[in-house]
Design a protein around this motif. Structure first.
Motif, mmCIF file in Angstrom:
data_model
loop_
_atom_site.group_PDB
_atom_site.id
_atom_site.type_symbol
_atom_site.label_atom_id
_atom_site.label_comp_id
_atom_site.label_asym_id
_atom_site.label_seq_id
_atom_site.Cartn_x
_atom_site.Cartn_y
_atom_site.Cartn_z
ATOM 1 N N ARG A 133 0.228 -1.783 -0.058
ATOM 2 C CA ARG A 133 0.245 -0.218 0.052
ATOM 3 C C ARG A 133 0.622 1.280 -0.175
ATOM 4 O O ARG A 133 0.337 2.204 -0.300
ATOM 5 C CB ARG A 133 -0.854 -0.007 1.441
ATOM 6 C CG ARG A 133 -1.884 1.313 1.720
ATOM 7 C CD ARG A 133 -2.699 1.163 0.648
ATOM 8 N NE ARG A 133 -3.831 2.587 1.267
ATOM 9 C CZ ARG A 133 -4.550 2.837 0.215
ATOM 10 N NH1 ARG A 133 -4.874 2.000 -0.421
ATOM 11 N NH2 ARG A 133 -5.656 3.850 0.574
ATOM 12 N N ASP A 188 -5.867 0.469 5.475
ATOM 13 C CA ASP A 188 -4.333 0.894 5.301
ATOM 14 C C ASP A 188 -3.884 0.534 6.435
ATOM 15 O O ASP A 188 -4.990 0.070 7.225
ATOM 16 C CB ASP A 188 -4.630 2.425 5.810
ATOM 17 C CG ASP A 188 -4.079 3.196 4.608
ATOM 18 O OD1 ASP A 188 -3.537 3.899 3.817
ATOM 19 O OD2 ASP A 188 -5.022 3.760 3.863
ATOM 20 N N TRP A 237 -3.063 1.371 -4.243
ATOM 21 C CA TRP A 237 -3.391 3.278 -3.441
ATOM 22 C C TRP A 237 -4.195 3.853 -4.928
ATOM 23 O O TRP A 237 -4.209 3.381 -5.858
ATOM 24 C CB TRP A 237 -1.981 3.234 -3.477
ATOM 25 C CG TRP A 237 -2.763 4.777 -2.859
ATOM 26 C CD1 TRP A 237 -3.095 5.089 -1.612
ATOM 27 C CD2 TRP A 237 -2.238 6.295 -3.435
ATOM 28 N NE1 TRP A 237 -3.519 6.259 -1.476
ATOM 29 C CE2 TRP A 237 -2.155 6.702 -2.944
ATOM 30 C CE3 TRP A 237 -1.103 6.112 -4.999
ATOM 31 C CZ2 TRP A 237 -2.369 8.432 -3.333
ATOM 32 C CZ3 TRP A 237 -1.513 7.962 -5.006
ATOM 33 C CH2 TRP A 237 -1.996 8.626 -4.205
#
Length: 534
Positions: free
Chosen positions: A264, A315, A525
């Motif tokens: 990420r 996240d 992302w």
């Protein structure tokens, strides 16, 4: 802008060749990442580090000479920085917009500047900063015109930082009686393991898988970058982030989060041409040092699995101790809302109902902090804490902070009061004030932890210490250690001991998420419109 594995394919193919994977498919199953393991090589004179092959193995040292590739072999090589004097002094300037405790806050601020049509980049010379993009604002005149235009809009926080450079460090080494000095050097070994020994970092012979590269960074020195497959990388993360003795489901949950976090966050160090660091500003990574059978089993059991929300990586943040309630993303940082990162009471029993007894109410919050039983973390070191700090110490810490941020109240004489003015529903401080004889300093979220050393989290209340009618200091009473967002590592231990599976642990701390194998359809992302910012 969105990032997927498909967009990473050019790097994956190059990575396959660089580290010797048999096929690109093998590389894609173990996605290659770039980790800055020594971020500032040459930040002082006579900086050295030794790279060694294992016994019976050899290093291959590759670099260019007059545009042509050259390769040397040796069992070890000692790199040192030598200072090279420039023909004439050079003035280096950069426009700094803001300084932050975290990448998340810096990234959010960077998006605000971009929305105003200003090109920016995120840097980490020490703390995270947002800079005007250097290749856009590339002359003294352009930089000053930018600053002047901001000041005309009433923006006084931007500043130009300048320094005169008369000499620069260059990586250098001696082999076979010849001295070589190059800015980019690739180092590999036959076994795929290289020992790194940097005396000043107290890192004796730490082994790293993959290959290494010495390359320039944005701060006038160099970074030692480890090109490594993410599954190998996890062998150096999981043991150091949660320990090797945790229940197996907890180790598996940590492996999933560490893998998800890495993939990420590949955008963190674009300015320096690598992706992740090896410290707590990313994830603690120590190469193959400390790799253990228990954590290796957890990594293998979850190989390739990531945590997603609506087919995008989450996240995957975690911290040591929540203090009995996890924090929502926007309790700590600015940015768009993450529905899967919200306040969760860290208990397996219905101990506290945040809907009916919101911790935004100060009386409820104090009652919650003074409740010490029934939580996943109760009885552990940082679950609850209380620190008394003298007024003199707090004055000193505030003065240093105000000086660093160039605050107009830097010449205050004494603090008169510290108060929390707004909390989230999960009890985290959203706004606070420091009242001084010269005026009031307004703080947001974790700013207060930047100012004062005592608070271990933003989950606390503060009381004055009085001697009769004289203010002597303040008492900070709270819970938790770290930002508190996502999984509590200490809390997960209890869930693992209770027999919870890794899937269930992840669902508890990240409600509404899905566990799935990494694949080309998953978004790693993507940038959100500023309108979605909370």
């Amino acid at each position: 802008m969105a990032l997927t594995l498909t967009k990473l394919n050019p790097f994956i193919l190059g990575f396959a060749a660089l580290v010797g994977f048999a096929t690109p498919a093998q590389a894609q199953s173990d996605v290659g990442i770039q980790v800055g393991i020594v971020q500032r090589f040459g930040d002082r004179t006579k900086d050295t580090m030794t790279l060694k092959a294992n016994s019976g193995d050899q290093l291959s040292i590759r670099f260019d000479t007059d545009g042509k590739p050259q390769t040397l072999t040796a069992q070890e090589v000692k790199l040192a920085t030598v200072m090279q004097r420039l023909p004439q002094p050079v003035v280096e300037e950069r426009v700094i917009f803001s300084t932050h405790r975290s990448f998340e806050s810096a990234e959010d601020q960077a998006q605000e500047w971009r929305a105003q049509g200003i090109e920016v980049e995120i840097a980490q010379p020490d703390r995270w900063q947002v800079w005007a993009k250097r290749d856009v604002y590339n002359t003294p005149l352009v930089r000053r015109l930018l600053l002047k235009s901001l000041q005309a809009k009433g923006i006084q926080t931007a500043r130009i930082e300048s320094r005169v450079i008369q000499e620069v460090p260059r990586p250098s080494w001696v082999l076979n009686g010849f001295r070589y000095t190059r800015d980019v050097v690739d180092i590999s070994s036959g076994s795929g393991v290289i020992q790194v020994d940097r005396e000043k970092d107290d890192l004796p012979n730490r082994p790293y898988g993959g290959v290494l590269r010495v390359q320039p960074n944005a701060y006038g020195n160099f970074t030692l970058v480890n090109f490594v497959g993410v599954e190998t990388y996890l062998r150096g993360v999981v043991p150091h982030e949660i320990g090797t003795w945790a229940p197996q489901p907890v180790l598996e949950a940590q492996a999933v989060l560490a893998r998800t976090y890495a993939l990420r966050n590949l955008r963190r160090f674009v300015i320096d041409n690598y992706q992740l660091c090896a410290t707590t500003q990313c994830q603690v990574y120590r190469g193959l040092e400390g790799a253990a059978a228990s954590t290796d089993r957890a990594i293998q059991a979850t190989r390739g699995k990531v945590l997603t929300y609506q087919n995008e990586l989450v996240d995957a943040v975690y911290s040591s101790t929540s203090g009995g309630v996890t924090a929502g993303f926007n309790d700590i940082w600015h940015g768009w809302d993450r529905p899967y990162l919200r306040a969760v009471v860290d208990s397996v029993t219905p101990l506290w109902d945040l809907q009916s007894r919101s911790l935004s109410d100060e009386r409820n919050f104090r009652a919650f902090i003074n409740q010490k039983k029934g939580f996943n973390e109760d009885g552990t070191d940082m679950f609850r804490w209380r620190y008394q700090v003298s007024l003199a110490q707090l004055n000193q810490e505030l003065r240093e902070y105000l000086k660093a941020v160039r605050h107009p109240l830097v010449n205050f004489k004494t603090i008169q009061n510290i108060q929390v003015t707004q909390r989230s529903s999960g009890g985290r401080i959203l706004k606070s004030q420091i009242i001084t004889d010269a005026g009031t300093i307004e703080l947001e979220k974790d700013d207060i932890q930047t100012v004062f050393e005592a608070p271990a989290s933003t989950l606390f209340y503060v009381d004055a210490m009085m001697d009769k009618k004289t203010l002597k200091g303040f008492v900070f009473t709270g819970g938790g250690f770290g930002h508190g967002v996502g999984m509590s590592q200490v809390g997960s231990y209890n869930l693992g001991r209770l027999g919870w599976t890794s899937d269930r642990i992840l669902s508890f701390y990240f409600p509404g998420t899905q566990l799935q194998p990494i694949n080309n359809s998953i978004t790693l992302w993507r940038e959100r419109p500023l309108a979605q910012r909370s």
